[in-house]
Design a protein around this motif. Structure first.
Motif, mmCIF file in Angstrom:
data_model
loop_
_atom_site.group_PDB
_atom_site.id
_atom_site.type_symbol
_atom_site.label_atom_id
_atom_site.label_comp_id
_atom_site.label_asym_id
_atom_site.label_seq_id
_atom_site.Cartn_x
_atom_site.Cartn_y
_atom_site.Cartn_z
ATOM 1 N N GLY A 167 0.781 -1.232 0.000
ATOM 2 C CA GLY A 167 0.000 0.000 0.000
ATOM 3 C C GLY A 167 0.811 1.279 0.000
ATOM 4 O O GLY A 167 0.253 2.366 0.149
ATOM 5 N N ILE A 168 2.125 1.172 -0.167
ATOM 6 C CA ILE A 168 2.987 2.356 -0.208
ATOM 7 C C ILE A 168 3.002 2.910 -1.628
ATOM 8 O O ILE A 168 3.246 2.173 -2.584
ATOM 9 N N ASN A 169 2.743 4.186 -1.768
ATOM 10 C CA ASN A 169 2.745 4.839 -3.075
ATOM 11 C C ASN A 169 4.189 5.124 -3.480
ATOM 12 O O ASN A 169 4.754 6.164 -3.138
ATOM 13 N N VAL A 170 4.800 4.199 -4.191
ATOM 14 C CA VAL A 170 6.217 4.303 -4.553
ATOM 15 C C VAL A 170 6.466 5.531 -5.421
ATOM 16 O O VAL A 170 7.467 6.245 -5.251
ATOM 17 N N ARG A 171 5.570 5.789 -6.366
ATOM 18 C CA ARG A 171 5.733 6.943 -7.252
ATOM 19 C C ARG A 171 5.778 8.246 -6.467
ATOM 20 O O ARG A 171 6.605 9.120 -6.738
ATOM 21 N N ARG A 172 4.919 8.377 -5.475
ATOM 22 C CA ARG A 172 4.901 9.595 -4.673
ATOM 23 C C ARG A 172 6.205 9.761 -3.898
ATOM 24 O O ARG A 172 6.743 10.864 -3.805
ATOM 25 N N TYR A 173 6.723 8.666 -3.366
ATOM 26 C CA TYR A 173 7.981 8.747 -2.626
ATOM 27 C C TYR A 173 9.139 9.131 -3.550
ATOM 28 O O TYR A 173 10.018 9.917 -3.178
ATOM 29 N N ARG A 174 9.150 8.585 -4.747
ATOM 30 C CA ARG A 174 10.218 8.920 -5.693
ATOM 31 C C ARG A 174 10.155 10.393 -6.100
ATOM 32 O O ARG A 174 11.191 11.074 -6.159
ATOM 33 N N LEU A 175 8.967 10.883 -6.359
ATOM 34 C CA LEU A 175 8.834 12.291 -6.725
ATOM 35 C C LEU A 175 9.172 13.202 -5.547
ATOM 36 O O LEU A 175 9.742 14.283 -5.726
ATOM 37 N N THR A 176 8.828 12.762 -4.343
ATOM 38 C CA THR A 176 9.205 13.529 -3.154
ATOM 39 C C THR A 176 10.718 13.599 -3.026
ATOM 40 O O THR A 176 11.278 14.635 -2.644
ATOM 41 N N ALA A 177 11.382 12.500 -3.369
ATOM 42 C CA ALA A 177 12.843 12.488 -3.330
ATOM 43 C C ALA A 177 13.418 13.531 -4.284
ATOM 44 O O ALA A 177 14.379 14.239 -3.951
ATOM 45 N N PHE A 178 12.841 13.647 -5.473
ATOM 46 C CA PHE A 178 13.298 14.670 -6.415
ATOM 47 C C PHE A 178 13.080 16.070 -5.853
ATOM 48 O O PHE A 178 13.977 16.933 -5.919
ATOM 49 N N ALA A 179 11.895 16.317 -5.303
ATOM 50 C CA ALA A 179 11.585 17.648 -4.786
ATOM 51 C C ALA A 179 12.513 18.025 -3.631
ATOM 52 O O ALA A 179 13.045 19.144 -3.583
#
Length: 312
Positions: A167-179
Motif C-alpha cells: 500500500g505504499i505509493n512508490v511513485r509519490r515517494y520517488r517524486l518527493t525524493a526529487f523535490a
C-alpha cells in the motif's frame, strides 16, 4: 577557539554548503533514486541567489526561501519527466540536467554574466542564519530515517514491488525524493553565493556531482551521519594536503579510490558494523553466562510475547 573559528571561517562555510549538497544526492539514494539533480539545483540556486540580491535587492532569508521553492519545483518537474527511468539511465538523465544548467549559465547573457559570472553579491546573511538552516535540515533528514517513515523509505529502496503491494505509493515517494533534492541543492547554492559573493560557470556543473558522490561514498550513503563525515573530510582534506604541493591531487585520488574499494559502506557503515558486532558478542556472552532451564523443561514465555511475535 575564536582564533580557530575566524581563521577557518571559509572552510566552515564550505563544510555546511557541501553537507547540504551531499544530502541533496544522499536523500534520493536512500529511496533508491540514483539522481544527481541536486547538483543542478545547486547551480540554479547560486545564480538565482545572485539575481535576486543584485537585480531585485532582496534580503538573504527571502532569497533562500524563494530559491528553494523554485529549485524544488524545477527538479520535481524533471522527476515527473524522467520518472520511468531507473538506475544508470536515470543517473545519466540527471547528469545531462546538470550540464544543461552549466550551458545556460555560460550563454545567459547579462542575466547570468556569461563566462564571467555574477559577482559583488553582498547581503545581510549571517553565520547564525547559516548554522540555523543547516541544523534544521539535519534534524528533518534525521527524523526521516526513523520510525514509520524511515521503514517505508527503506522498503521503497530495497523492494519497490513489495512496498507497492503493502500500500505504499512508490511513485509519490520517488517524486518527493526529487523535490527534496531540489530544495536541498537550491539551499546550498543560495547560501554559497551569499557567503562567497561571486559565482561563475566553473563553480557549478559536473565537478559538483563528483564532489557530492565522493562525500557520500566515503562517508556513508544510507545515513545523514555519513554525509556529515564525508563533508568534513572532503572540505578540509584539500587544505590539509596543501603541504604536499603538486602531489595533492594524486594523494587525494588514491584516498578516494581506496575508500571506494575497501569501504563499500563508507566510514559510518564501518562504525555501525563494528558497534553491532560488539553488541552481538556482549549479548552472546551474557546469554552464555545465564542459567539454562533443566533438560526436558521448556522455558516459560509470556503469552503476550508469543502473540506479538506471531503478529510480527
Amino acid at each position: 577557539m575564536s582564533a580557530f573559528y575566524f581563521t577557518n571561517l571559509v572552510l566552515i562555510q564550505a563544510t555546511m554548503t557541501g553537507l547540504l549538497l551531499a544530502l541533496s544526492v544522499q536523500v534520493p539514494l536512500r529511496m533508491g533514486v540514483f539522481s544527481f539533480a541536486g547538483a543542478g539545483a545547486y547551480g540554479i540556486g547560486c545564480y538565482a541567489g545572485a539575481i535576486l540580491v543584485l537585480d531585485h535587492q532582496m534580503g538573504a532569508i527571502p532569497t533562500i526561501v524563494l530559491t528553494c521553492i523554485g529549485t524544488g519545483l524545477v527538479v520535481l518537474v524533471l522527476g515527473v519527466l524522467i520518472q520511468r527511468l531507473n538506475g544508470l539511465y536515470l543517473a545519466m538523465a540527471t547528469v545531462a540536467f546538470c550540464l544543461i544548467i552549466s550551458v545556460i549559465a555560460i550563454n545567459g547573457g547579462t542575466l547570468t554574466g556569461g563566462s564571467t559570472g555574477r559577482y559583488g553579491v553582498i547581503s545581510d546573511f549571517t553565520m547564525g542564519g547559516m548554522f540555523a538552516i543547516t541544523g534544521v535540515v539535519l534534524l528533518l533528514v534525521a527524523l526521516s530515517e526513523r520510525g514509520k517513515l524511515g521503514r517505508r523509505v527503506d522498503a521503497v529502496r530495497e523492494d519497490p514491488e513489495l512496498a507497492a503491494s503493502m500500500g505504499i505509493n512508490v511513485r509519490r515517494y520517488r517524486l518527493t525524493a526529487f523535490a527534496v533534492s531540489g530544495v536541498l541543492g537550491g539551499a546550498a547554492g543560495a547560501m554559497n553565493i551569499l557567503v562567497r559573493s561571486a559565482v561563475s560557470p566553473l563553480d557549478i556543473g559536473f565537478p559538483l556531482i563528483v564532489l557530492a558522490l565522493t562525500m557520500i561514498i566515503v562517508g556513508g550513503s544510507l545515513s545523514w551521519k555519513g554525509a556529515v563525515v564525508g563533508a568534513l573530510i572532503f572540505t578540509w582534506l584539500p587544505d590539509l594536503l596543501a603541504v604536499v604541493g603538486q602531489w595533492q591531487e594524486l594523494i587525494y585520488g588514491v584516498i578516494v579510490a581506496l575508500a571506494a574499494v575497501l569501504l563499500p559502506r563508507g566510514l559510518y557503515g564501518i562504525y555501525v558494523d563494528t558497534k553491532r558486532s560488539v553488541q552481538r558478542r556482549r549479548r552472546e556472552a551474557r546469554d552464555g553466562a545465564s542459567p539454562q532451564p533443566p533438560a526436558g523443561e521448556a522455558a516459560t514465555v509470556p503469552a503476550g510475547r508469543l502473540e506479538m511475535e506471531a503478529q510480527s
